[in-house]
Enzyme design. Structure first.
Site, mmCIF file in Angstrom:
data_model
loop_
_atom_site.group_PDB
_atom_site.id
_atom_site.type_symbol
_atom_site.label_atom_id
_atom_site.label_comp_id
_atom_site.label_asym_id
_atom_site.label_seq_id
_atom_site.Cartn_x
_atom_site.Cartn_y
_atom_site.Cartn_z
ATOM 1 N N ASP A 106 0.874 -1.083 -0.239
ATOM 2 C CA ASP A 106 -0.133 0.380 -0.184
ATOM 3 C C ASP A 106 0.770 1.123 -0.086
ATOM 4 O O ASP A 106 0.203 1.906 -0.161
ATOM 5 C CB ASP A 106 -0.165 0.001 1.123
ATOM 6 C CG ASP A 106 -0.652 0.289 1.871
ATOM 7 O OD1 ASP A 106 0.678 0.903 3.271
ATOM 8 O OD2 ASP A 106 -0.391 -1.279 3.178
ATOM 9 N N GLU A 126 8.086 -5.825 -2.939
ATOM 10 C CA GLU A 126 6.724 -5.927 -2.718
ATOM 11 C C GLU A 126 5.866 -7.443 -4.057
ATOM 12 O O GLU A 126 6.206 -7.177 -5.173
ATOM 13 C CB GLU A 126 5.781 -4.798 -3.089
ATOM 14 C CG GLU A 126 3.921 -5.230 -3.288
ATOM 15 C CD GLU A 126 3.279 -6.445 -2.010
ATOM 16 O OE1 GLU A 126 3.649 -5.476 -1.113
ATOM 17 O OE2 GLU A 126 2.970 -7.332 -2.765
ATOM 18 N N ASP A 175 7.434 -5.237 6.056
ATOM 19 C CA ASP A 175 5.379 -4.093 6.400
ATOM 20 C C ASP A 175 4.551 -6.331 5.193
ATOM 21 O O ASP A 175 4.041 -5.278 4.509
ATOM 22 C CB ASP A 175 5.803 -3.817 5.209
ATOM 23 C CG ASP A 175 4.390 -2.458 5.980
ATOM 24 O OD1 ASP A 175 3.455 -3.385 6.096
ATOM 25 O OD2 ASP A 175 4.163 -1.856 4.922
ATOM 26 N N ASP A 178 -0.633 -11.138 7.277
ATOM 27 C CA ASP A 178 -0.418 -12.731 8.428
ATOM 28 C C ASP A 178 0.320 -13.647 7.840
ATOM 29 O O ASP A 178 0.861 -13.390 6.616
ATOM 30 C CB ASP A 178 -2.020 -12.721 8.751
ATOM 31 C CG ASP A 178 -2.750 -11.469 8.941
ATOM 32 O OD1 ASP A 178 -2.558 -11.165 9.815
ATOM 33 O OD2 ASP A 178 -4.087 -11.265 8.202
ATOM 34 N N PRO A 182 0.800 -16.190 0.940
ATOM 35 C CA PRO A 182 2.866 -15.401 0.228
ATOM 36 C C PRO A 182 3.395 -14.776 1.638
ATOM 37 O O PRO A 182 4.784 -15.309 1.289
ATOM 38 C CB PRO A 182 1.714 -14.453 -0.283
ATOM 39 C CG PRO A 182 0.446 -14.094 -0.210
ATOM 40 C CD PRO A 182 0.029 -14.906 0.452
HETATM 41 N N1 SPD Z 1 -4.336 -9.128 10.803
HETATM 42 C C1 SPD Z 1 -4.370 -7.758 9.389
HETATM 43 C C2 SPD Z 1 -2.283 -7.867 9.339
HETATM 44 C C3 SPD Z 1 -2.121 -7.013 8.666
HETATM 45 C C4 SPD Z 1 -0.717 -5.982 9.183
HETATM 46 N N2 SPD Z 1 -0.331 -6.132 8.339
HETATM 47 C C5 SPD Z 1 -0.674 -4.597 6.964
HETATM 48 C C6 SPD Z 1 0.439 -4.199 6.437
HETATM 49 C C7 SPD Z 1 -0.383 -3.165 5.737
HETATM 50 N N3 SPD Z 1 0.997 -2.627 4.789
#
Ligand code: SPD
Length: 298
Positions: A106, A126, A175, A178, A182
């Site tokens: 994002d 990414e 970053d 869960d 991936p």
């Molecule tokens: N359950 C959602 C956990 C998300 C953690 N990371 C989000 C990454 C957004 N860049």
């Protein structure tokens, strides 16, 4: 890692109602409880090579980005997650020139990192190009970092990239979504060791480390492994209303710098950085852990 931690998410449409105004987003965190949000509009739904991607519009949270049925970012979360992931290590490291973000589609974390003039290059690796493309269209406030000439964007597997690169970094930010799908491999000890090996001698890694309330086994295993790799490992917390339990953790893992002893509260000026969540007081207090969390990782 925690193989029993099944996370189920479904979209629920109210029975008997067929129009989109009666759609609810429902995310079950452990099969027994979760978060439900009224959806005003499903703006976009697509399937990338890696995952399902949805953009939903809601009253309380504004636009939301949902990956594989898990809420990632939204307009109204005060940017807490991205700011805490980026600013905590960047405010501690005295000269953060080379930064790498693994994941981060994002681009919210990238944008925060590039607020630091000391940073020469921020490489973001990414795996899913589609997430970046969709975020550019729906979350322009998160993606301004992409216009910065110091941003180096790669669409590739983060594990492979770090295994193969000859570059060394001052800061690595994991970053990640869960530890399913991936991102699962990127929560493993072998990957954390690879990150350690790619950091300079005073490098810092920060990894998002899930909810200490819902993901106890994942958190426990992760910190045990990290402590076997890094000399300094400290957990810090933030309030993230859209993540399971609203209570989110990060692992600060460092070769040299302590997140509190080496933090100069006077050096962070939130009026220059223009943050919504992070400030010097939050930096210090975020490392204070509730007793049950301390016991989980000690
Ligand atoms: N359950 C959602 C956990 C998300 C953690 N990371 C989000 C990454 C957004 N860049």
């Amino acid at each position: 890692m925690n193989k029993n931690n099944s996370i189920k998410k479904t979209y629920i449409q109210e029975e008997g109602m067929s129009d989109l105004w009666n759609v609810w987003y429902s995310e079950l965190h452990n099969g027994q409880s979760g978060l439900t949000i009224k959806v005003d509009r499903i703006i976009e739904s697509t399937q990338s090579e890696f995952q399902r991607i949805d953009i939903l519009d809601t009253k309380d949270f504004g636009k939301m980005l949902v990956l594989y049925g898990s809420l990632m970012v939204c307009d109204n979360d005060n940017n807490a997650y991205n700011e805490m992931l980026a600013h905590v290590p960047l405010s501690v490291h005295p000269s953060p020139k080379q930064v790498v973000i693994i994941g981060g589609g994002d681009c919210g974390t990238l944008t925060e990192v590039l607020k630091y003039p000391d940073v020469s290059t921020c490489t973001m690796c990414e795996i899913d190009e589609k997430v970046v493309e969709i975020s550019k269209r729906h979350f322009p406030q998160l993606t301004t970092g992409l216009d910065d000439s110091r941003a180096n964007l790669l669409f590739s597997d983060g594990k492979k990239f770090l295994e193969e690169t000859e570059k060394r970094f001052d800061i690595a930010l994991l970053d990640l979504s869960d530890p399913i799908g991936p991102a699962a491999d990127l929560f493993q000890k072998s990957f954390h060791q690879t990150v350690f090996d790619r950091l300079n001698d005073d490098g810092i890694m920060v990894a998002q480390s899930e909810s200490p309330f819902y993901n106890k086994e994942t958190v426990q295993a992760m910190y045990k492994n990290l402590k076997e790799i890094f000399p300094i490992v400290r957990m810090y917390l933030c309030f993230m209303p859209i993540y399971p339990s609203g209570f989110w953790s990060f692992a600060f893992c460092s070769k040299k710098y302590d997140p509190l002893d080496d933090f100069d509260a006077n050096s962070f000026d939130h009026t220059v950085m223009k943050t919504k969540y992070y400030n010097a007081e939050i930096h210090k207090s975020a490392f204070g852990l509730p007793q049950f969390v301390s016991e989980l990782i000690d």
